[in-house]
Design an enzyme around this catalytic site. Structure first.
Site, PDB file in Angstrom:
ATOM      1  CG  ASP A  31     -23.340  50.375 -38.321  1.00  0.00           C
ATOM      2  OD1 ASP A  31     -24.123  49.420 -38.442  1.00  0.00           O
ATOM      3  OD2 ASP A  31     -22.105  50.261 -38.490  1.00  0.00           O
ATOM      4  CG  ASP A  80     -26.893  48.511 -34.592  1.00  0.00           C
ATOM      5  OD1 ASP A  80     -25.718  48.510 -34.156  1.00  0.00           O
ATOM      6  OD2 ASP A  80     -27.166  48.210 -35.766  1.00  0.00           O
ATOM      7  CG  ASP A 119     -25.229  45.813 -37.689  1.00  0.00           C
ATOM      8  OD1 ASP A 119     -25.519  47.023 -37.755  1.00  0.00           O
ATOM      9  OD2 ASP A 119     -24.073  45.405 -37.504  1.00  0.00           O
ATOM     10  CG  ASP A 144     -23.148  47.763 -41.445  1.00  0.00           C
ATOM     11  OD1 ASP A 144     -23.809  48.788 -41.173  1.00  0.00           O
ATOM     12  OD2 ASP A 144     -22.518  47.118 -40.595  1.00  0.00           O
TER      13      ASP A 144
END
Length: 200
Positions: free
Chosen positions: A65, A68, A85, A89
């Site tokens: 995470d 990226d 993203d 999350d």
């Protein structure tokens, strides 16, 4: 709260690794997807009764995470990448409390409260980001991000530490969830108060 302290320490090695991966042809969205998949593996591992083992995919997912964005900065950032993203999350953050409710029905009420607190805090986070974009507000205090958001008592670092504690101490899920949920609500109220002072 800790993100702005952690970012200067973790960003340089992440950026180096991100450049290396980008040079091999790895895409930022591919890293996001891999991190998302590992996060769901962690949630399933918790749900089937092995929260300790869930630490491995959970921590790996959080590493990806952070990675990226580094890959994106080394190649090309896109609005869809930022959108993907944050979506991944939020799904991950919801999957972990849900997994603990599946693990033990006694966890259902504290898990529901925790999910409510995440929801309330998430809306304060995303709503502010929309208004900040409209007004052209930006900041790199939490690192280079696709979305600008106000800092809070609980951010990504604190949530990862919390999830690690849940995996290490699953028998204490209820008190940990109630406590963290209250702090999430406090963070949301503080963000709303901050937004009121900045956006009126």
């Amino acid at each position: 709260m800790l993100d702005r302290l952690i970012r200067p320490l973790i960003d340089p090695p992440l950026n180096r690794l991100g450049r290396t991966l980008a040079n091999t042809g790895v895409s930022a969205n591919g890293v996001t997807g891999a991190g998302f998949a590992l996060g769901l593996v962690a949630a399933v591992t918790i749900a089937v009764g092995a929260p300790g083992w869930a630490l491995l995919p959970l921590l790996a997912s959080r590493l990806l995470d952070g990675l990226d964005g580094a890959v994106a900065r080394a190649t090309r950032t896109t609005d869809f990448g930022g959108y993907l993203d944050i979506w991944c999350d939020f799904v991950f953050y919801g999957a972990v409390p849900f997994a603990f409710a599946v693990l033990d029905p006694a966890n259902a009420l504290p898990a529901a409260f925790l999910l409510l607190a995440f929801y309330v805090n998430g809306t304060s986070f995303l709503g502010y980001s929309i208004m900040a974009e409209k007004r052209g507000l930006t900041s790199q205090a939490q690192g280079v991000k696709s979305l600008y958001y106000s800092a809070g008592l609980l951010e990504g670092t604190e949530t990862i530490v919390f999830f690690v504690l849940l995996c290490l101490l699953p028998g204490l899920f209820a008190p940990l969830a109630w406590g963290f949920g209250v702090l999430c609500l406090f963070t949301a109220v503080a963000r709303v108060a901050n937004a009121r002072s900045l956006l009126t």
